[in-house]
Design an enzyme around this catalytic site. Structure first.
Site, mmCIF file in Angstrom:
data_model
loop_
_atom_site.group_PDB
_atom_site.id
_atom_site.type_symbol
_atom_site.label_atom_id
_atom_site.label_comp_id
_atom_site.label_asym_id
_atom_site.label_seq_id
_atom_site.Cartn_x
_atom_site.Cartn_y
_atom_site.Cartn_z
ATOM 1 N N LYS A 94 -10.808 27.409 -90.825
ATOM 2 C CA LYS A 94 -10.819 28.872 -90.838
ATOM 3 C C LYS A 94 -11.296 29.315 -92.217
ATOM 4 O O LYS A 94 -11.201 28.560 -93.182
ATOM 5 C CB LYS A 94 -9.399 29.396 -90.585
ATOM 6 C CG LYS A 94 -9.312 30.808 -90.094
ATOM 7 C CD LYS A 94 -9.297 30.922 -88.582
ATOM 8 C CE LYS A 94 -9.221 32.367 -88.141
ATOM 9 N NZ LYS A 94 -9.135 32.518 -86.696
ATOM 10 N N VAL A 195 -5.113 47.797 -81.160
ATOM 11 C CA VAL A 195 -6.082 48.079 -80.093
ATOM 12 C C VAL A 195 -7.507 47.875 -80.623
ATOM 13 O O VAL A 195 -8.366 48.731 -80.515
ATOM 14 C CB VAL A 195 -5.876 49.485 -79.482
ATOM 15 C CG1 VAL A 195 -4.572 49.527 -78.733
ATOM 16 C CG2 VAL A 195 -5.890 50.586 -80.546
HETATM 17 P P1 NAD Z 1 -9.585 43.617 -84.568
HETATM 18 O O1 NAD Z 1 -9.737 43.676 -86.044
HETATM 19 O O2 NAD Z 1 -10.712 44.060 -83.719
HETATM 20 O O3 NAD Z 1 -8.282 44.432 -84.113
HETATM 21 C C1 NAD Z 1 -7.062 44.340 -84.769
HETATM 22 C C2 NAD Z 1 -6.413 45.707 -84.610
HETATM 23 O O4 NAD Z 1 -5.077 45.643 -85.113
HETATM 24 C C3 NAD Z 1 -7.110 46.818 -85.400
HETATM 25 O O5 NAD Z 1 -7.347 47.904 -84.545
HETATM 26 C C4 NAD Z 1 -6.123 47.154 -86.509
HETATM 27 O O6 NAD Z 1 -6.197 48.498 -86.897
HETATM 28 C C5 NAD Z 1 -4.815 46.846 -85.832
HETATM 29 N N1 NAD Z 1 -3.680 46.624 -86.730
HETATM 30 C C6 NAD Z 1 -3.638 45.984 -87.913
HETATM 31 N N2 NAD Z 1 -2.385 45.974 -88.396
HETATM 32 C C7 NAD Z 1 -1.610 46.621 -87.485
HETATM 33 C C8 NAD Z 1 -0.227 46.945 -87.396
HETATM 34 N N3 NAD Z 1 0.623 46.588 -88.355
HETATM 35 N N4 NAD Z 1 0.219 47.623 -86.307
HETATM 36 C C9 NAD Z 1 -0.636 47.974 -85.326
HETATM 37 N N5 NAD Z 1 -1.949 47.714 -85.357
HETATM 38 C C10 NAD Z 1 -2.436 47.046 -86.417
HETATM 39 O O7 NAD Z 1 -9.178 42.100 -84.238
HETATM 40 P P2 NAD Z 1 -9.281 41.364 -82.835
HETATM 41 O O8 NAD Z 1 -10.551 40.594 -82.797
HETATM 42 O O9 NAD Z 1 -8.951 42.304 -81.738
HETATM 43 O O10 NAD Z 1 -8.112 40.288 -82.982
HETATM 44 C C11 NAD Z 1 -6.753 40.670 -82.844
HETATM 45 C C12 NAD Z 1 -5.861 39.468 -83.130
HETATM 46 O O11 NAD Z 1 -6.176 38.398 -82.245
HETATM 47 C C13 NAD Z 1 -6.027 38.870 -84.537
HETATM 48 O O12 NAD Z 1 -4.806 38.373 -84.985
HETATM 49 C C14 NAD Z 1 -6.980 37.723 -84.318
HETATM 50 O O13 NAD Z 1 -6.853 36.705 -85.298
HETATM 51 C C15 NAD Z 1 -6.540 37.236 -82.973
HETATM 52 N N6 NAD Z 1 -7.590 36.538 -82.241
HETATM 53 C C16 NAD Z 1 -8.754 37.157 -81.965
HETATM 54 C C17 NAD Z 1 -9.734 36.463 -81.264
HETATM 55 C C18 NAD Z 1 -11.038 37.125 -80.889
HETATM 56 O O14 NAD Z 1 -11.759 36.584 -80.044
HETATM 57 N N7 NAD Z 1 -11.386 38.267 -81.465
HETATM 58 C C19 NAD Z 1 -9.514 35.155 -80.845
HETATM 59 C C20 NAD Z 1 -8.285 34.572 -81.126
HETATM 60 C C21 NAD Z 1 -7.321 35.267 -81.831
#
Ligand code: NAD
Length: 368
Positions: A94, A195
């Site tokens: 990562k 979201v």
């Molecule tokens: P993203 O950045 O698009 O969305 C994350 C959202 O969380 C944002 O809207 C942000 O404003 C919000 N956020 C941050 N802190 C917060 C809090 N304390 N309370 C409420 N909302 C909060 O990220 P994503 O791609 O949607 O990924 C979300 C999670 O899933 C992350 O932890 C990421 O590591 C994990 N993940 C994502 C993927 C992927 O394919 N994108 C794959 C595996 C894991």
């Protein structure tokens, strides 16, 4: 691999960096710095027994460098387990970029980062994570071929978050099946925290199944967007842990299952996309079990994104990636079964399966 009983907090401030690396047996950590672009990044390679280390790059406003190191070490280790459990032939790695993705991110920063990735000659293959988009990966691709999560016109399978959300949805249905014998989410109260890319795609699926959906995010405009689009109900971020619900779905950042939040949380199932949801695996995994909540291990249910990226490396289609992701449903049921039979937390049941595979493949590799 370190045994649970020997585990110490990776963020212990007293430990040196190699000391922190030794806690979970990380292979390599690369620090990247460039005055011209302002890039400050860390790449962590946890384990390459199964193949090159693959995992996304996160851009975040870390309060301190120590926090960034802790995060990249935890996240890269999580990728080793995720890739193993999903049956992929890749190891765990990562990267984190220290900075505000809304202000500090631009083409030259991402290209400079791409050059650092390239210098590892394929030992680490990057993709997107929080704060990083498919478009950013296009810039990285200009400097290295060791990148996945690319748009279709560049030979990629497009945004992995669609597939990730599908896997989380499968995890929710399997969890419901485990508890009630039926996997329908209709009428269930589900709170999606965060979201963003995954959260929004997940909301689309559960709204279609007529779940009663609540949402929370730190950015009001993001909440408004999904409330307007899907007719879901907004919840203030500070009220999330006091709200009774069937499913709590953490889709923001990790470590929300901690001492403070768990003393409030009232739900039957925890199933979301965020990585490293248990602030301390051993302590909070046990607490969740004792509180009678079913925890669908994060790295099991959020594997869809990496499966999509693996598809890019192996040349299989988006629909093949979706079919492989659908198997999260049956793997979740197997893990729940093992957890019940052995009376161990679900995270531990998942860890054991992932570690067994790495151990077995490691034995074959040493004989080649
Ligand atoms: P993203 O950045 O698009 O969305 C994350 C959202 O969380 C944002 O809207 C942000 O404003 C919000 N956020 C941050 N802190 C917060 C809090 N304390 N309370 C409420 N909302 C909060 O990220 P994503 O791609 O949607 O990924 C979300 C999670 O899933 C992350 O932890 C990421 O590591 C994990 N993940 C994502 C993927 C992927 O394919 N994108 C794959 C595996 C894991």
């Amino acid at each position: 691999m370190i045994q649970e009983k020997e585990r110490v907090e990776v963020n212990a401030t007293s430990a040196s960096i190699t000391g922190k690396m030794s806690i979970f047996d990380h292979e390599q950590v690369v620090f990247c710095q460039d005055n011209a672009t302002g890039l400050k990044a860390i790449i962590a390679i946890h384990n390459t027994t199964l193949g090159p280390a693959v995992g996304g790059t996160r851009m975040w406003t870390y309060v301190s460098e120590a926090d960034a190191i802790t995060d990249v070490l935890r996240l890269s280790r999580g990728m080793t387990y995720k890739n193993s459990l999903a049956g992929l032939n890749i190891g765990g790695g990562k990267a984190v970029i220290i900075g505000d993705s809304r202000k500090d991110k631009n083409e030259i920063l991402m290209r400079r980062f791409g050059k650092f990735v390239n210098s590892l000659n394929g030992k680490y293959i990057t993709a997107e994570d929080v704060g990083i988009s498919t478009r950013d990966m296009e810039f990285v691709k200009m400097e290295t071929d060791h990148v996945v999560g690319l748009p279709e016109y560049l030979g990629g399978l497009g945004d992995p978050s669609v597939v990730t959300a599908y896997g989380v949805y499968m995890g929710m249905k399997a969890s419901m099946k485990e508890l009630s014998g039926q996997d329908s989410l209709t009428g269930k109260k589900i709170l999606v925290q965060g979201v963003g890319s995954v959260g929004e795609n997940l909301i689309a699926s559960i709204v279609k199944e007529k779940a009663e959906v609540f949402v929370s995010d730190i950015y009001a405009e993001k909440v408004k967007k999904v409330v307007d689009a899907y007719g879901v109900t907004a919840v203030d971020p500070v009220e999330v842990y006091d709200m009774p619900m069937d499913i709590y779905s953490p889709c923001a950042l990790g470590a929300t299952l901690n001492d403070e939040n768990l003393s409030h949380l009232k739900c039957a199932i925890i199933c979301g996309a965020a990585n490293n949801q248990l602030a301390n695996e051993e302590r909070h995994g046990k607490m969740v079990l004792e509180m009678g909540m079913l925890y669908a291990p994060d790295y099991l249910v959020n594997a869809g994104g990496i499966i999509n990226c693996y598809g890019e490396l192996m040349g299989f289609s988006k629909s093949a990636a979706m079919s492989k992701t659908e198997k999260i449903y049956t793997t979740a049921l197997e893990i729940f079964q093992r957890s019940k039979q052995e009376n161990i937390p679900t995270y531990l049941a998942a860890n054991q399966i992932a570690e067994q595979r790495i151990g077995s493949v490691g034995k074959i590799r040493s004989k080649i």
